[in-house]
Write a protein that holds these residues in place. Sequence first.
Motif, PDB file in Angstrom:
ATOM      1  N   ASP A 167      75.332  -5.771 -23.299  1.00 48.36           N
ATOM      2  CA  ASP A 167      75.532  -4.351 -23.563  1.00 48.36           C
ATOM      3  C   ASP A 167      76.900  -3.952 -23.013  1.00 48.36           C
ATOM      4  OD1 ASP A 167      75.220  -1.752 -24.219  1.00 48.36           O
ATOM      5  OD2 ASP A 167      73.708  -1.297 -22.700  1.00 48.36           O
ATOM      6  N   THR A 168      77.755  -3.447 -23.874  1.00 53.59           N
ATOM      7  CA  THR A 168      79.121  -3.126 -23.461  1.00 53.59           C
ATOM      8  C   THR A 168      79.208  -1.759 -22.791  1.00 53.59           C
ATOM      9  OG1 THR A 168      79.576  -2.219 -25.658  1.00 53.59           O
ATOM     10  CG2 THR A 168      80.138  -4.535 -25.267  1.00 53.59           C
ATOM     11  N   ARG A 169      78.149  -0.968 -22.769  1.00 55.56           N
ATOM     12  CA  ARG A 169      78.183   0.366 -22.187  1.00 55.56           C
ATOM     13  C   ARG A 169      77.848   0.363 -20.698  1.00 55.56           C
ATOM     14  NH1 ARG A 169      80.952   3.848 -25.275  1.00 55.56           N
ATOM     15  NH2 ARG A 169      80.358   3.603 -27.421  1.00 55.56           N
ATOM     16  N   THR A 170      77.125  -0.626 -20.219  1.00 53.44           N
ATOM     17  CA  THR A 170      76.744  -0.622 -18.812  1.00 53.44           C
ATOM     18  C   THR A 170      77.903  -1.143 -17.965  1.00 53.44           C
ATOM     19  OG1 THR A 170      75.819  -2.837 -18.976  1.00 53.44           O
ATOM     20  CG2 THR A 170      74.311  -0.988 -19.307  1.00 53.44           C
ATOM     21  N   GLY A 171      78.089  -0.542 -16.821  1.00 53.89           N
ATOM     22  CA  GLY A 171      79.140  -0.991 -15.920  1.00 53.89           C
ATOM     23  C   GLY A 171      80.514  -0.759 -16.493  1.00 53.89           C
ATOM     24  N   GLY A 172      80.723   0.336 -17.190  1.00 61.07           N
ATOM     25  CA  GLY A 172      82.016   0.612 -17.814  1.00 61.07           C
ATOM     26  C   GLY A 172      83.041   1.052 -16.790  1.00 61.07           C
ATOM     27  N   LEU A 173      83.523   0.123 -15.985  1.00 59.47           N
ATOM     28  CA  LEU A 173      84.469   0.430 -14.934  1.00 59.47           C
ATOM     29  C   LEU A 173      85.898   0.053 -15.328  1.00 59.47           C
ATOM     30  CD1 LEU A 173      84.528   1.494 -12.014  1.00 59.47           C
ATOM     31  CD2 LEU A 173      84.280  -0.860 -11.251  1.00 59.47           C
ATOM     32  N   ALA A 174      86.079  -0.627 -16.446  1.00 54.20           N
ATOM     33  CA  ALA A 174      87.403  -1.110 -16.826  1.00 54.20           C
ATOM     34  C   ALA A 174      88.359   0.040 -17.104  1.00 54.20           C
ATOM     35  CB  ALA A 174      87.297  -2.005 -18.051  1.00 54.20           C
ATOM     36  N   GLY A 175      87.917   1.087 -17.768  1.00 52.95           N
ATOM     37  CA  GLY A 175      88.787   2.214 -18.079  1.00 52.95           C
ATOM     38  C   GLY A 175      89.296   2.939 -16.846  1.00 52.95           C
ATOM     39  N   PRO A 176      88.420   3.391 -15.962  1.00 51.90           N
ATOM     40  CA  PRO A 176      88.893   4.066 -14.747  1.00 51.90           C
ATOM     41  C   PRO A 176      89.715   3.146 -13.835  1.00 51.90           C
ATOM     42  CG  PRO A 176      86.606   4.592 -15.142  1.00 51.90           C
ATOM     43  CD  PRO A 176      86.979   3.542 -16.129  1.00 51.90           C
ATOM     44  N   MET A 177      89.347   1.884 -13.743  1.00 48.70           N
ATOM     45  CA  MET A 177      90.097   0.960 -12.899  1.00 48.70           C
ATOM     46  C   MET A 177      91.489   0.719 -13.480  1.00 48.70           C
ATOM     47  SD  MET A 177      90.159  -0.727 -10.127  1.00 48.70           S
ATOM     48  CE  MET A 177      88.484  -0.819  -9.610  1.00 48.70           C
ATOM     49  N   LEU A 200      93.212   2.842 -15.318  1.00 51.76           N
ATOM     50  CA  LEU A 200      93.976   4.070 -15.066  1.00 51.76           C
ATOM     51  C   LEU A 200      94.448   4.120 -13.610  1.00 51.76           C
ATOM     52  CD1 LEU A 200      94.993   6.852 -15.977  1.00 51.76           C
ATOM     53  CD2 LEU A 200      92.756   7.761 -15.296  1.00 51.76           C
ATOM     54  N   PHE A 201      93.570   3.743 -12.689  1.00 52.98           N
ATOM     55  CA  PHE A 201      93.938   3.726 -11.274  1.00 52.98           C
ATOM     56  C   PHE A 201      95.093   2.762 -11.013  1.00 52.98           C
ATOM     57  CE2 PHE A 201      93.356   1.715  -7.088  1.00 52.98           C
ATOM     58  CZ  PHE A 201      93.628   2.802  -6.281  1.00 52.98           C
ATOM     59  N   LEU A 202      95.032   1.567 -11.595  1.00 47.92           N
ATOM     60  CA  LEU A 202      96.104   0.591 -11.397  1.00 47.92           C
ATOM     61  C   LEU A 202      97.421   1.065 -12.001  1.00 47.92           C
ATOM     62  CD1 LEU A 202      94.240  -2.790 -11.967  1.00 47.92           C
ATOM     63  CD2 LEU A 202      95.084  -1.835  -9.827  1.00 47.92           C
ATOM     64  N   ILE A 203      97.361   1.690 -13.154  1.00 46.74           N
ATOM     65  CA  ILE A 203      98.579   2.215 -13.777  1.00 46.74           C
ATOM     66  C   ILE A 203      99.186   3.308 -12.908  1.00 46.74           C
ATOM     67  CG2 ILE A 203      99.426   3.567 -15.734  1.00 46.74           C
ATOM     68  CD1 ILE A 203      97.528   1.912 -17.496  1.00 46.74           C
ATOM     69  N   LEU A 204      98.350   4.194 -12.359  1.00 46.25           N
ATOM     70  CA  LEU A 204      98.863   5.254 -11.486  1.00 46.25           C
ATOM     71  C   LEU A 204      99.459   4.684 -10.202  1.00 46.25           C
ATOM     72  CD1 LEU A 204      96.120   8.007 -11.915  1.00 46.25           C
ATOM     73  CD2 LEU A 204      98.423   7.940 -12.892  1.00 46.25           C
ATOM     74  N   VAL A 205      98.823   3.669  -9.630  1.00 44.76           N
ATOM     75  CA  VAL A 205      99.350   3.050  -8.408  1.00 44.76           C
ATOM     76  C   VAL A 205     100.684   2.372  -8.695  1.00 44.76           C
ATOM     77  CG1 VAL A 205      98.969   1.154  -6.770  1.00 44.76           C
ATOM     78  CG2 VAL A 205      97.147   2.785  -7.233  1.00 44.76           C
ATOM     79  N   LEU A 206     100.785   1.625  -9.781  1.00 46.00           N
ATOM     80  CA  LEU A 206     102.042   0.963 -10.131  1.00 46.00           C
ATOM     81  C   LEU A 206     103.142   1.975 -10.446  1.00 46.00           C
ATOM     82  CD1 LEU A 206     100.750  -2.022 -12.283  1.00 46.00           C
ATOM     83  CD2 LEU A 206     101.721  -2.114  -9.990  1.00 46.00           C
ATOM     84  N   GLY A 207     102.792   3.058 -11.120  1.00 46.80           N
ATOM     85  CA  GLY A 207     103.782   4.092 -11.417  1.00 46.80           C
ATOM     86  C   GLY A 207     104.288   4.762 -10.150  1.00 46.80           C
ATOM     87  N   THR A 208     103.374   5.053  -9.222  1.00 48.64           N
ATOM     88  CA  THR A 208     103.766   5.665  -7.952  1.00 48.64           C
ATOM     89  C   THR A 208     104.657   4.721  -7.143  1.00 48.64           C
ATOM     90  OG1 THR A 208     101.686   6.895  -7.927  1.00 48.64           O
ATOM     91  CG2 THR A 208     102.874   6.724  -5.843  1.00 48.64           C
TER      92      THR A 208
END
Length: 97
Positions: free
Chosen positions: A15-25, A27-35
């Motif tokens: 099931d691809t809907r359970t544990g959907g942490l890839a999107g927020p993670m 985004l977090f990595l992109i924000l950290v790298l940008g900062t």
Amino acid sequence: MLTAAQVLAENNFGDTRTGGLAGPMGLFLILVLGTATVLLIRNMNARLRRLPDRFPAQGLPAEAGRADAGVTDPTDGTGAVDSSSDSPNARQQHRNG
């Protein structure tokens, strides 16, 4: 009995809907790298601003600062350099050439 189309169409990835942490993670990595990039650019600009416009000329005489002043440079343009020595580089060049 399963047909070939049913076997190929079966979802074997769970099931691809359970544990959907890839999107927020992501985004977090992109924000950290940008900062981090913005902070590094600001730090580099601050260091470049602190540099003088011109550096003072080196006031040392030509031979005073050299530790190997007695050694002559074979590539100073006064004579031809013999490249037929028995060094490993010369052998490799003759073997490969």
